[in-house]
Design a protein around this motif. Structure first.
Motif, short mmCIF file in Angstrom:
data_model
loop_
_atom_site.label_atom_id
_atom_site.label_comp_id
_atom_site.label_asym_id
_atom_site.label_seq_id
_atom_site.Cartn_x
_atom_site.Cartn_y
_atom_site.Cartn_z
N THR A 60 95.00 12.54 114.14
CA THR A 60 96.08 11.80 114.90
C THR A 60 97.02 10.67 115.37
O THR A 60 97.80 10.90 115.09
CB THR A 60 95.22 12.63 116.38
N ALA A 61 95.93 10.26 115.18
CA ALA A 61 96.70 8.50 115.11
C ALA A 61 97.51 7.98 114.73
O ALA A 61 98.10 7.81 114.45
CB ALA A 61 94.95 7.53 115.51
N LEU A 62 96.71 8.57 112.99
CA LEU A 62 97.38 7.66 111.75
C LEU A 62 99.04 8.55 111.27
O LEU A 62 99.53 7.80 111.42
CB LEU A 62 97.02 8.24 110.79
N ALA A 63 98.81 10.01 112.06
CA ALA A 63 99.60 11.12 112.51
C ALA A 63 100.97 10.21 113.23
O ALA A 63 102.33 10.33 112.64
CB ALA A 63 99.38 12.15 112.99
N ASP A 64 100.78 9.79 114.54
CA ASP A 64 101.56 9.32 115.27
C ASP A 64 101.87 7.78 114.79
O ASP A 64 103.58 8.05 115.07
CB ASP A 64 100.75 9.09 116.54
N LEU A 65 101.01 7.41 114.17
CA LEU A 65 102.04 5.92 114.10
C LEU A 65 103.27 6.74 112.91
O LEU A 65 103.35 5.56 112.65
CB LEU A 65 100.58 5.29 113.60
N VAL A 68 108.06 -13.58 127.81
CA VAL A 68 107.46 -12.98 128.42
C VAL A 68 107.96 -11.47 127.86
O VAL A 68 109.27 -10.81 127.78
CB VAL A 68 107.67 -12.41 129.78
N ALA A 69 107.37 -10.68 127.21
CA ALA A 69 107.32 -8.83 126.30
C ALA A 69 106.75 -7.71 126.95
O ALA A 69 105.19 -8.12 126.98
CB ALA A 69 106.83 -9.67 124.69
N SER A 70 107.35 -7.31 127.02
CA SER A 70 107.05 -5.65 127.72
C SER A 70 106.62 -4.96 126.91
O SER A 70 107.81 -4.74 125.92
CB SER A 70 108.45 -5.22 128.83
N THR A 71 105.56 -4.99 127.12
CA THR A 71 104.58 -3.62 125.90
C THR A 71 104.33 -3.07 125.98
O THR A 71 104.23 -2.45 127.23
CB THR A 71 103.63 -4.66 125.34
N THR A 72 103.87 -1.30 125.75
CA THR A 72 102.87 -0.52 125.71
C THR A 72 101.78 -0.79 125.29
O THR A 72 101.37 -0.74 124.17
CB THR A 72 103.91 0.52 125.30
N PHE A 73 100.40 -0.50 125.62
CA PHE A 73 99.29 -0.67 125.91
C PHE A 73 99.31 0.60 124.90
O PHE A 73 99.30 1.56 125.09
CB PHE A 73 98.26 -0.21 126.55
N GLY A 74 98.21 0.38 123.50
CA GLY A 74 97.90 1.47 122.44
C GLY A 74 99.61 1.86 122.01
O GLY A 74 99.51 3.00 121.39
N TYR A 75 99.82 0.97 121.48
CA TYR A 75 102.06 1.52 121.43
C TYR A 75 101.26 2.48 120.20
O TYR A 75 101.04 2.19 118.72
CB TYR A 75 102.84 0.11 121.32
N GLY A 76 102.37 3.14 120.22
CA GLY A 76 102.21 4.27 119.10
C GLY A 76 101.17 5.49 118.52
O GLY A 76 101.52 6.18 118.30
N VAL A 77 100.16 5.27 119.51
CA VAL A 77 99.43 6.23 119.47
C VAL A 77 99.47 7.34 121.17
O VAL A 77 99.09 6.80 121.64
CB VAL A 77 98.21 5.47 119.56
N SER A 78 99.82 8.56 120.59
CA SER A 78 100.38 8.97 121.44
C SER A 78 99.01 9.46 122.82
O SER A 78 99.24 9.21 123.82
CB SER A 78 100.70 11.07 120.93
N PHE A 79 97.75 10.17 122.34
CA PHE A 79 96.98 9.62 123.44
C PHE A 79 96.33 8.62 124.11
O PHE A 79 95.82 8.60 124.87
CB PHE A 79 95.51 10.96 123.09
#
Ligand SMILES: [Mg+2]
Length: 269
Positions: free
Chosen positions: A257-262, A227-238
Motif C-alpha cells: 500500500t505504501a509503495l502504491a501511495d508513493l 522553518v519548513a512546514s512538513t507532513t509526518f509520513g508524507y506520501g503514505v496514506s495511512f
C-alpha cells in the motif's frame, strides 16, 4: 538539477525509505518521510565543494538516517550492497548515522545537539578561512531542548552566516503532537528575536525550498533558519500525521500500500 529531476530524486528517496525499513523491520519511517524533500534539497542541491572545504550536513534528528542513506545512495556515495545492509549485523548503516561513511561527518541522534555541532563546525570554518557552509536538519520537537537555544545565541553572537538550519516542522514527536507537549508558537519569530535570518516555507515544495536556501546564502552577518512546514509520513496514506508511525515497522501488506501511495503521489505531483 531541474525541479522535475529533484522531484524524481525525492520520490526515489521515499521508495528506498519504505523498502529498506520494511526489509530491516525497523521503524522511524514517518520521521524519514517527513524530511525526504529537505534532505533531497540539501544533498542533491545545496551541498557544494570537495575535500576539506566541502559543505557539511548535520542530521540532528539522527533517527531519520534512512532518508540520508537513501540520498547518499542516489548521489553515488553508498552502493546498493551497503544500502541493503541497513541495520543488519556488522553494518555501517545503523538507525542513527555514524561518522566514517562518505557523506556522514558527525554522529547524531542525541536529540537537541545537532545545532551545537553545526555552530561549532561553522565557527571552525570561519577560523580556518574556509568558505564551506554547514547545514543542519532538525526536528521541531528538538526545539524543546535548551541546548538548541544556547546554540542559537552562540551562532548569532559569532555572526555565523555560513550556518543554515532547516527545521522539520511536522507538528508531532515520538509520543504526541507538539502543541500538546510544549507549544512552539511562532518558530521563525523566535529565531528572528535571537538574531537569525528567519524564513518559513512549505517543506515538500522544491521550488520553494531552493528559493529559501538561495536566500539563506545571501544573508550576511547572521545565521539562517528555514522553518519548513512538513507532513509526518508524507506520501503514505495511512501514515500521515499518525503518532504510532514514529516507531512502527511495516507489515508486508502495508509495504504494498505504501509503495502504491508513493507512486500515486509522484504521478500527481
Ligand atoms: Mg516533529
Amino acid at each position: 538539477m531541474s525541479l522535475p529531476e529533484r522531484a524524481s530524486f525525492a520520490h526515489a528517496t521515499r521508495r528506498i525509505i519504505i523498502e529498506r525499513s520494511h526489509a530491516a523491520h525497523v521503524g522511524h519511517i514517518g520521521s524519514a518521510l517527513s524530511i525526504a524533500d529537505l534532505v533531497a534539497a540539501v544533498v542533491d542541491g545545496a551541498l557544494q565543494g570537495e575535500g576539506p572545504d566541502r559543505d557539511r550536513l548535520v542530521l540532528s534528528k539522527g533517527h531519520a538516517a534512512l532518508a540520508l542513506y537513501a540520498a547518499l545512495h542516489l548521489t553515488g556515495r553508498l552502493d546498493a550492497e551497503q544500502l541493503a545492509s541497513y541495520c543488519a549485523d556488522g553494518t555501517r548503516l545503523g538507525v542513527h548515522p555514524e561518522p566514517g561513511l562518505d557523506g556522514v561527518d558527525f554522529g547524531t541522534g542525541s536529540l537537541g545537539q545537532g545545532l551545537s555541532i553545526g555552530a561549532g563546525a561553522a565557527l571552525a570554518a570561519k577560523r580556518q578561512g574556509s568558505g564551506r557552509r554547514v547545514f543542519v536538519i532538525m526536528s521541531d520537537a528538538e526545539l524543546n531542548e535548551g541546548s538548541v537555544w544556547e546554540a542559537a545565541m552562540f551562532a548569532a553572537h559569532h555572526r555565523l552566516d555560513n550556518l543554515v538550519l532547516l527545521v522539520d516542522l511536522n507538528g508531532q514527536q515520538a509520543m504526541n503532537y507538539t502543541p500538546e507537549v510544549i507549544d512552539l508558537g511562532d518558530v521563525a519569530e523566535k529565531f528572528s528575536v535571537f538574531g537569525w535570518d528567519a524564513q518559513t516555507t512549505p517543506g515538500h515544495d522544491h521550488a520553494a525550498l531552493d528559493a529559501a536556501i538561495a536566500h539563506a546564502a545571501g544573508a550576511t552577518g547572521r545565521p539562517s533558519v528555514i522553518v519548513a512546514s512538513t507532513t509526518f509520513g508524507y506520501g503514505v496514506s495511512f501514515m500521515e500525521s499518525v503518532i504510532d508511525w514514529h516507531y512502527l515497522p511495516l507489515t508486508d501488506e502495508q509495504l504494498a500500500t505504501a509503495l502504491a501511495d508513493l507512486d500515486r503521489l509522484a504521478v500527481s505531483a
